[in-house]
Design a protein around this motif. Structure first.
Motif, PDB file in Angstrom:
ATOM      1  N   ILE A 222      -1.977 -11.181  -3.718  1.00 40.11           N
ATOM      2  CA  ILE A 222      -1.745  -9.781  -4.117  1.00 40.11           C
ATOM      3  C   ILE A 222      -3.083  -9.079  -4.283  1.00 40.11           C
ATOM      4  CG2 ILE A 222      -0.846  -8.268  -5.930  1.00 40.11           C
ATOM      5  CD1 ILE A 222       1.275 -10.398  -6.517  1.00 40.11           C
ATOM      6  N   LEU A 223      -4.030  -9.760  -4.919  1.00 36.56           N
ATOM      7  CA  LEU A 223      -5.350  -9.179  -5.133  1.00 36.56           C
ATOM      8  C   LEU A 223      -6.099  -9.014  -3.818  1.00 36.56           C
ATOM      9  CD1 LEU A 223      -6.356 -11.250  -8.302  1.00 36.56           C
ATOM     10  CD2 LEU A 223      -5.308  -8.985  -8.203  1.00 36.56           C
ATOM     11  N   PHE A 224      -5.974 -10.006  -2.915  1.00 35.78           N
ATOM     12  CA  PHE A 224      -6.619  -9.906  -1.614  1.00 35.78           C
ATOM     13  C   PHE A 224      -6.051  -8.730  -0.825  1.00 35.78           C
ATOM     14  CE2 PHE A 224      -8.006 -14.391  -2.074  1.00 35.78           C
ATOM     15  CZ  PHE A 224      -9.330 -14.220  -1.691  1.00 35.78           C
ATOM     16  N   ALA A 225      -4.726  -8.531  -0.915  1.00 37.16           N
ATOM     17  CA  ALA A 225      -4.072  -7.472  -0.147  1.00 37.16           C
ATOM     18  C   ALA A 225      -4.559  -6.092  -0.565  1.00 37.16           C
ATOM     19  CB  ALA A 225      -2.562  -7.560  -0.315  1.00 37.16           C
ATOM     20  N   LEU A 226      -4.942  -5.945  -1.818  1.00 35.89           N
ATOM     21  CA  LEU A 226      -5.406  -4.647  -2.301  1.00 35.89           C
ATOM     22  C   LEU A 226      -6.787  -4.283  -1.757  1.00 35.89           C
ATOM     23  CD1 LEU A 226      -4.290  -4.905  -6.044  1.00 35.89           C
ATOM     24  CD2 LEU A 226      -3.191  -3.600  -4.212  1.00 35.89           C
TER      25      LEU A 226
ATOM     26  N   ALA B 184      -5.750   0.925  -0.904  1.00 38.63           N
ATOM     27  CA  ALA B 184      -4.851   0.841  -2.056  1.00 38.63           C
ATOM     28  C   ALA B 184      -5.420   1.568  -3.262  1.00 38.63           C
ATOM     29  CB  ALA B 184      -4.579  -0.620  -2.400  1.00 38.63           C
ATOM     30  N   SER B 185      -6.754   1.557  -3.406  1.00 39.87           N
ATOM     31  CA  SER B 185      -7.379   2.201  -4.562  1.00 39.87           C
ATOM     32  C   SER B 185      -7.153   3.704  -4.579  1.00 39.87           C
ATOM     33  CB  SER B 185      -8.883   1.909  -4.567  1.00 39.87           C
ATOM     34  OG  SER B 185      -9.484   2.357  -3.355  1.00 39.87           O
ATOM     35  N   GLU B 186      -6.912   4.301  -3.414  1.00 45.63           N
ATOM     36  CA  GLU B 186      -6.694   5.739  -3.320  1.00 45.63           C
ATOM     37  C   GLU B 186      -5.225   6.118  -3.499  1.00 45.63           C
ATOM     38  OE1 GLU B 186      -8.322   7.118   0.332  1.00 45.63           O
ATOM     39  OE2 GLU B 186     -10.282   6.183   0.009  1.00 45.63           O
ATOM     40  N   TYR B 187      -4.351   5.135  -3.420  1.00 53.79           N
ATOM     41  CA  TYR B 187      -2.907   5.410  -3.489  1.00 53.79           C
ATOM     42  C   TYR B 187      -2.225   4.469  -4.484  1.00 53.79           C
ATOM     43  CZ  TYR B 187      -3.910   8.007   0.777  1.00 53.79           C
ATOM     44  OH  TYR B 187      -4.430   8.883   1.698  1.00 53.79           O
ATOM     45  N   LYS B 188      -2.808   4.375  -5.675  1.00 56.93           N
ATOM     46  CA  LYS B 188      -2.262   3.477  -6.692  1.00 56.93           C
ATOM     47  C   LYS B 188      -0.824   3.831  -7.048  1.00 56.93           C
ATOM     48  CE  LYS B 188      -6.743   2.434  -8.821  1.00 56.93           C
ATOM     49  NZ  LYS B 188      -7.578   2.531 -10.058  1.00 56.93           N
ATOM     50  N   HIS B 189      -0.487   5.131  -7.073  1.00 58.05           N
ATOM     51  CA  HIS B 189       0.867   5.553  -7.443  1.00 58.05           C
ATOM     52  C   HIS B 189       1.895   5.060  -6.428  1.00 58.05           C
ATOM     53  CE1 HIS B 189      -0.428   8.568  -4.539  1.00 58.05           C
ATOM     54  NE2 HIS B 189       0.814   9.011  -4.437  1.00 58.05           N
ATOM     55  N   ILE B 190       1.493   4.959  -5.148  1.00 59.66           N
ATOM     56  CA  ILE B 190       2.409   4.465  -4.115  1.00 59.66           C
ATOM     57  C   ILE B 190       2.658   2.973  -4.307  1.00 59.66           C
ATOM     58  CG2 ILE B 190       2.718   4.122  -1.629  1.00 59.66           C
ATOM     59  CD1 ILE B 190       1.015   6.609  -1.171  1.00 59.66           C
ATOM     60  N   TYR B 191       1.606   2.235  -4.598  1.00 58.68           N
ATOM     61  CA  TYR B 191       1.753   0.788  -4.805  1.00 58.68           C
ATOM     62  C   TYR B 191       2.569   0.493  -6.066  1.00 58.68           C
ATOM     63  CZ  TYR B 191      -1.287  -0.635  -0.980  1.00 58.68           C
ATOM     64  OH  TYR B 191      -1.803  -0.882   0.274  1.00 58.68           O
ATOM     65  N   LYS B 192       2.366   1.295  -7.110  1.00 61.92           N
ATOM     66  CA  LYS B 192       3.155   1.107  -8.333  1.00 61.92           C
ATOM     67  C   LYS B 192       4.633   1.411  -8.082  1.00 61.92           C
ATOM     68  CE  LYS B 192      -0.558   2.090 -11.648  1.00 61.92           C
ATOM     69  NZ  LYS B 192      -1.069   3.032 -12.694  1.00 61.92           N
ATOM     70  N   LYS B 193       4.901   2.476  -7.341  1.00 67.62           N
ATOM     71  CA  LYS B 193       6.276   2.841  -7.025  1.00 67.62           C
ATOM     72  C   LYS B 193       6.942   1.755  -6.181  1.00 67.62           C
ATOM     73  CE  LYS B 193       9.939   5.438  -6.263  1.00 67.62           C
ATOM     74  NZ  LYS B 193      10.990   5.574  -7.300  1.00 67.62           N
ATOM     75  N   THR B 194       6.214   1.222  -5.217  1.00 63.55           N
ATOM     76  CA  THR B 194       6.751   0.154  -4.368  1.00 63.55           C
ATOM     77  C   THR B 194       7.092  -1.078  -5.193  1.00 63.55           C
ATOM     78  OG1 THR B 194       5.451   0.949  -2.478  1.00 63.55           O
ATOM     79  CG2 THR B 194       6.292  -1.304  -2.364  1.00 63.55           C
ATOM     80  N   THR B 195       6.191  -1.436  -6.101  1.00 69.59           N
ATOM     81  CA  THR B 195       6.435  -2.603  -6.963  1.00 69.59           C
ATOM     82  C   THR B 195       7.675  -2.391  -7.835  1.00 69.59           C
ATOM     83  OG1 THR B 195       4.049  -3.035  -7.039  1.00 69.59           O
ATOM     84  CG2 THR B 195       5.419  -4.111  -8.704  1.00 69.59           C
ATOM     85  N   SER B 196       7.823  -1.178  -8.379  1.00 70.39           N
ATOM     86  CA  SER B 196       8.979  -0.900  -9.237  1.00 70.39           C
ATOM     87  C   SER B 196      10.288  -0.939  -8.446  1.00 70.39           C
ATOM     88  CB  SER B 196       8.816   0.464  -9.922  1.00 70.39           C
ATOM     89  OG  SER B 196       8.918   1.521  -8.976  1.00 70.39           O
ATOM     90  N   ASP B 197      10.215  -0.622  -7.151  1.00 69.01           N
ATOM     91  CA  ASP B 197      11.418  -0.663  -6.317  1.00 69.01           C
ATOM     92  C   ASP B 197      11.729  -2.059  -5.801  1.00 69.01           C
ATOM     93  OD1 ASP B 197      11.777   2.027  -6.658  1.00 69.01           O
ATOM     94  OD2 ASP B 197      10.839   2.613  -4.767  1.00 69.01           O
ATOM     95  N   LEU B 198      10.779  -2.981  -5.945  1.00 67.97           N
ATOM     96  CA  LEU B 198      10.966  -4.346  -5.446  1.00 67.97           C
ATOM     97  C   LEU B 198      11.648  -5.271  -6.438  1.00 67.97           C
ATOM     98  CD1 LEU B 198       7.643  -5.394  -3.640  1.00 67.97           C
ATOM     99  CD2 LEU B 198       9.924  -5.430  -2.669  1.00 67.97           C
ATOM    100  N   TRP B 199      11.498  -4.994  -7.727  1.00 70.31           N
ATOM    101  CA  TRP B 199      11.785  -6.036  -8.711  1.00 70.31           C
ATOM    102  C   TRP B 199      13.239  -6.483  -8.745  1.00 70.31           C
ATOM    103  CZ3 TRP B 199      15.024  -5.599 -12.969  1.00 70.31           C
ATOM    104  CH2 TRP B 199      15.422  -4.315 -13.333  1.00 70.31           C
ATOM    105  N   ARG B 200      14.193  -5.575  -8.510  1.00 70.56           N
ATOM    106  CA  ARG B 200      15.599  -5.991  -8.552  1.00 70.56           C
ATOM    107  C   ARG B 200      15.923  -6.985  -7.440  1.00 70.56           C
ATOM    108  NH1 ARG B 200      16.178  -0.459 -10.034  1.00 70.56           N
ATOM    109  NH2 ARG B 200      17.139  -0.178 -12.088  1.00 70.56           N
ATOM    110  N   SER B 201      15.500  -6.662  -6.229  1.00 69.97           N
ATOM    111  CA  SER B 201      15.733  -7.583  -5.111  1.00 69.97           C
ATOM    112  C   SER B 201      14.978  -8.890  -5.324  1.00 69.97           C
ATOM    113  CB  SER B 201      15.282  -6.936  -3.798  1.00 69.97           C
ATOM    114  OG  SER B 201      16.068  -5.815  -3.481  1.00 69.97           O
TER     115      SER B 201
END
Length: 507
Positions: free
Chosen positions: A62-66, A195-212
């Motif tokens: 996850i850290l490498f991907a960022l 990723a550093s420029e679009y933190k809100h997008i990555y946070k939103k994606t993570t929040s949409d992933l957790w149920r699945s």
């Protein structure tokens, strides 16, 4: 357009990797090794080292991907090759260094766990980068091929197979990965946007992933428990691998056949809610039935979990494309959750042997039955199958657009389905207006994806690129990329042509 007869090099490479990876799961690797290392202690500690390093590597990824770039990706690939090779080398060494066999088994499990996790992320990078629907298609075909390759391993002499895996098969699928990289478009926003420029997008994606992620993780927990309980019988590992590979092959072929001519969507959370009562019922009766049932349940759960992993990869792939998020990130977040739960289940299953007889055992049974009844009451009283089928609770759906255009003779059926869709309310209960209906017809006629249709509608409504990006939690580069795909499918070149085309649709 694709047909099942067309097989890409990425499918061959991933299929071979998946088949080899299966040899280190459920004890499948041990039938290829001497009986001296096929003991319960060796297998347990090998699995424990492998499972923990596997899950931990995804978290690190996850850290490498960022922060990843081409140079870092090449370095990660080299690390994957080295650790994977070292893992099998350590297992081979157990045949010659008996006094160090226990340490070598631990090292083998650790290295194989690290190498496998990285290679999974790298293959996800390839499939996500392939154009249009090629990624999911090549992934599913590769999964079907894996079952055939795995069966082929058993056709070879055992001693020969032990050496062929690191010396021949590993270089082959590594080469296939390198060749596959040439076919991906690395100019896509999900690779270019930092990723550093679009933190809100990555946070939103993570929040949409957790149920699945938690739905599949629940299956991983059950699989981990069964893996620990079945560890005392080495032969069951081979059977679980063989039969689960057969289930994967059947599921992959069925999915490909349906996908050829049908548009459909799958929701991981909905599927989980449907199978939930069957899974907990199967686990409840486990202590009361003979050993054959334990094996049957282990095989069934592992096959189900393996199929869920395919869906997980496709969902992560589509999320990356739709949101412009790096493919390694979505997949690593998904996998980190799922396989961490698997490790918890594996350790809990192993520790379950300390429960004694008498009052403690009786209390355990009472607790299990109570939890089971409460779970069923919640499922049928609050959710139920009907609501499970209707409601997605905000979880992302996996979208499959038919690989071939519908048969002209069936056009009336598709038109009727579209008219039925347009007459209903949308997911928020609002009536669909004229623009929505026009764009829905465009989507149906030109085979647009859900995200492309969403962006096309916003363009028709007059939204600017920046406004669309803000509304959908994506970057402006991602909006432009989707717009380009829309214009290509519609054979147009500018915004006004899209508006004119939508207005020409009769509703």
């Amino acid at each position: 357009m694709h047909s099942i007869s067309k097989i890409n090099v990425s499918s061959y490479g991933y299929g071979l990797f998946l088949a080899l990876n299966a040899t280190s799961v459920w004890g499948g690797v041990f039938p290829f090794l001497p009986s001296s290392v096929q003991t319960e202690d060796y297998i347990f500690w090998f699995f424990l080292a492998q499972s923990i390093s596997f899950a931990a590597t995804f978290i690190v990824m996850i850290l490498f991907a960022l922060k990843t770039n081409k140079e870092l990706t090449h370095l990660i690939f080299k690390v994957a090759c080295l650790t994977y090779f070292s893992g099998y080398l350590a297992l081979i060494a157990t045949m010659y260094l008996a006094e160090l066999s226990f340490v070598l088994a631990l090292l083998g499990g650790t290295f194989l766990g690290i190498g496998s996790a990285i290679f999974y992320c790298l293959w996800q990078l390839v499939f996500a980068g392939e154009k249009d629907d090629k990624g999911p298609y090549n992934l599913i075909v590769g999964t079907a091929l894996a079952a055939l390759f795995y069966a082929g391993l058993y056709a070879l002499p055992r001693v020969l197979t032990t050496y062929l895996i690191p010396l021949i098969f590993l270089p082959l699928f590594a080469l296939a990965y390198v060749l596959s990289l040439r076919e991906i478009d690395d100019q896509q926003p999900m690779y270019q946007d930092r990723a550093s420029e679009y933190k809100h997008i990555y946070k939103k994606t993570t929040s949409d992933l957790w149920r699945s992620a938690l739905s599949i993780a629940a299956l991983g927990l059950c699989t981990g428990i069964m893996r620990a309980l079945s560890i005392s019988d080495v032969s069951i590992g081979a059977w679980i691998n063989i039969l689960s590979m057969g289930a994967l092959f059947s599921a992959a072929i069925a999915l490909l056949l349906i996908w050829q001519t049908q548009n459909f969507k799958l929701n991981v959370l909905t599927i989980y809610r449907i199978i939930f009562p069957f899974v907990i019922s199967g686990l409840l009766v486990l202590p009361f039935l003979p050993i054959w049932y334990e094996r049957f349940l282990a095989i069934s759960l592992y096959a189900l979990h393996s199929i869920a992993i395919i869906l997980m990869m496709i969902q992560a792939m589509q999320l990356s494309k739709n949101r412009g998020v790096h493919p390694m990130f979505t997949f690593a977040v998904f996998s980190g959750v799922v396989f961490s739960f698997h490790d918890v289940g594996f350790i809990a299953g192993r520790l379950s042997g300390i429960v004694g007889t008498g009052r403690m055992n009786l209390l355990l049974i009472v607790s299990l039955v109570t939890i089971y009844l409460l779970s069923l009451m919640y499922m049928f009283g609050y959710h139920g199958f009907s609501r499970a089928l209707r409601s997605s609770l905000g979880a992302e759906k996996i979208e499959f657009i038919a690989l071939r255009a519908p048969d002209p003779n069936e056009e009336a059926k598709y038109q009727a389905q579209l008219e039925s869709k347009l007459s209903d309310k949308d997911s928020e209960g609002k009536l669909v207006d004229r623009v929505s209906k026009q764009v829905a017809k465009l989507q149906n006629h030109y085979r647009l994806t859900e995200r492309e249709s969403e962006i096309a509608e916003l363009i028709v409504r007059g939204y600017t690129v920046s406004a669309i990006a803000e509304k959908l939690y994506i970057s402006e580069n991602t909006v432009r990329s989707h717009s380009k795909h829309i214009y290509t499918k519609l054979d147009i070149h500018k915004k006004q042509e899209l508006i004119s085309l939508a207005e020409a649709m009769e509703v």
